[in-house]
Design an enzyme around this catalytic site. Sequence first.
Site, mmCIF file in Angstrom:
data_model
loop_
_atom_site.group_PDB
_atom_site.id
_atom_site.type_symbol
_atom_site.label_atom_id
_atom_site.label_comp_id
_atom_site.label_asym_id
_atom_site.label_seq_id
_atom_site.Cartn_x
_atom_site.Cartn_y
_atom_site.Cartn_z
ATOM 1 C CD GLU A 1 53.430 0.572 24.995
ATOM 2 O OE1 GLU A 1 53.354 1.782 25.207
ATOM 3 O OE2 GLU A 1 54.125 -0.201 25.692
ATOM 4 C CB CYS B 1 47.110 3.420 30.771
ATOM 5 S SG CYS B 1 48.304 2.540 29.756
ATOM 6 N NE ARG C 1 55.782 9.107 24.078
ATOM 7 C CZ ARG C 1 55.437 8.198 24.991
ATOM 8 N NH1 ARG C 1 55.332 6.921 24.648
ATOM 9 N NH2 ARG C 1 55.175 8.532 26.221
ATOM 10 C CG ASN D 1 51.018 8.480 25.716
ATOM 11 O OD1 ASN D 1 49.943 9.021 25.492
ATOM 12 N ND2 ASN D 1 51.484 8.302 26.944
ATOM 13 C CG ASP D 2 55.074 4.297 23.072
ATOM 14 O OD1 ASP D 2 55.838 5.107 22.484
ATOM 15 O OD2 ASP D 2 55.290 3.883 24.224
ATOM 16 N NE ARG E 1 54.159 6.584 31.773
ATOM 17 C CZ ARG E 1 53.029 7.286 31.624
ATOM 18 N NH1 ARG E 1 52.464 7.861 32.660
ATOM 19 N NH2 ARG E 1 52.475 7.422 30.429
ATOM 20 N NE ARG F 1 55.044 1.143 31.445
ATOM 21 C CZ ARG F 1 54.944 2.281 30.788
ATOM 22 N NH1 ARG F 1 54.083 2.396 29.809
ATOM 23 N NH2 ARG F 1 55.682 3.311 31.116
ATOM 24 C CG HIS G 1 57.939 16.519 54.233
ATOM 25 N ND1 HIS G 1 57.211 15.356 54.275
ATOM 26 C CD2 HIS G 1 59.215 16.164 54.467
ATOM 27 C CE1 HIS G 1 58.012 14.358 54.540
ATOM 28 N NE2 HIS G 1 59.245 14.818 54.661
#
Length: 539
Positions: free
Chosen positions: A430, A501, A464, A453-454, A296, A332, A189
């Site tokens: 990707e 993305c 990566r 990224n991929d 994700r 995804r 919190h």
Amino acid sequence: MMVKGFGKSVLKGIAVGKIYLYRKKEFVLTQEKVEDAEAEIARFEEAKQKAGSQLEALYEKAVKEAGEEQAMIFEVHRMMLDDGDYLDAIRQEIRDTKVNAAWAVSTTGDRFAEMFASMDDDYMKARSTDVLDISRRVARILSGVGEEGIASDEPVILLADDLTPSETVQIDKSKILAFITKGGSTNSHTAILARSMNIPALVQADVELKDEYDDMLAVVDGFEGTFYIDPEAPVLADLLRRKEEADQAQAELEQLKGLDNVTTDGRRINIYANIGSVEDVDKVLQSDAGGIGLFRSEFIYLGREDYPTEEEQFEIYKEVLSRMGGKKVIIRTLDIGADKQVDYFDLPKEENPAMGYRAIRICLTRQEIFKTQLRAIYRASAYGTAAIMFPMIISSKEVREIKGIVEGVKRELTAEGKPFGEVELGIMVETPAAAVISDELAKEVDFFSLGTNDLTQYTLAIDRQNQKLDGFYDAHHEAVLRLIRMTVENAHAAGIWCGICGELGADTTLTKTFLDMGLDELSVSPSCVLSVRKAVREI
Ligand code: PEP
Ligand code: MG
């Protein structure tokens, strides 16, 4: 003497001010014997009522100060305070052992908190602090001790062990510059509050609560995740200079909230945000993103001992969708494998995991797992605007097989009378294979989202995760940019939309290139939404 330490940073920013050492007001609880257990239970019921009214008042205060969402925790507390198991356990303890109510509440609270803390689910784990908080509240009322709060005339950096939700709300927000807490997670919190207040905070800090720190000058550097107590002059000067730059940049970005993502010549683009959990939705809402471009979902599967059930997943997707209030949420499907390993999946050890059994390959061979997730997403789709995308696609055959499974799930739900909404179906582009045959794939789906990224790792054959290869890595490699361009062109030729993305979407040195290529959407981390908007508006 200067003390330097580290913590997990919740928000980028720098704060300078005096330390306010926050210690919980001690109230010593003693175990006493009571003669009349029923009268003691009646005292407990009365204290519980009073705690309920306090929580109601706190809820009202929090709604005004921090909004409905932040205030919800006090509703949750009120519900927990009415939990039958919890109440019965307290009454039972008073009855069986003839102890004073405050003692029974406190020990029962501890027991329940331990139970929550030992659960695997992060959400349930976090409830541990809440049950302690409500028990403490009731025990204080029973002991006649007043509420906790913070008294300081000037804005301070709050240094504490950890803060309960009631403590955070009772704090006068205008008096807080930053938080440093020993405990807490980035989803605690304190962290959520810090984000909503937009102030730097370090949780799990390696700090001791020494009395001598009280009132000392300190600096919290949320960019580096460091803090300095009694900083040396040159260190302070440097931090102050960086603070000024950061403040100015942030103030400029804040001005962009509510504005369109539009270039000076009228070209528009959607800027969405990436998330990994329900908690991240706060950041998305604050960032003023137009939607969620990548949820994700594999994070739901990580850090657990067993598969999340359809019901558990349904609740999560439903919460994200409802909180986004009709804005698009692209979920995804499970992208497990490679660097994201989960024991209970029993995945075989592989020589080349990044090129191995992962993502859609698992879903298509272990369809029960896949169907459970699809059912949960479809059921949640009745509560907002959901879209689904599939990771690591390399062929049209895979996409057709997926669509067959999706149709089956929809038929099942219809037969069961379970409602669901219209759901766009897309794929992540990707792999170089998907980019190269994107003309074919575009005929099968409603949208593409480029996972740069991929895509970069597979195109350049550069792992990566391998930092040793940084010297060879080029995020702007012409091969990757050509694949992106080709994918967008093929998408548009087939009349579907295309976004990015992967991390490259937030690279503002490429924003103009992306607009020129015709990308329809960039989905970036929530903290990058406004900087990308700024870049768009300057083109
Ligand atoms: C990507 O590969 O670019 C992507 C967005 O997915 P992840 O980083 O989760 O693999
Ligand atoms: Mg990926």
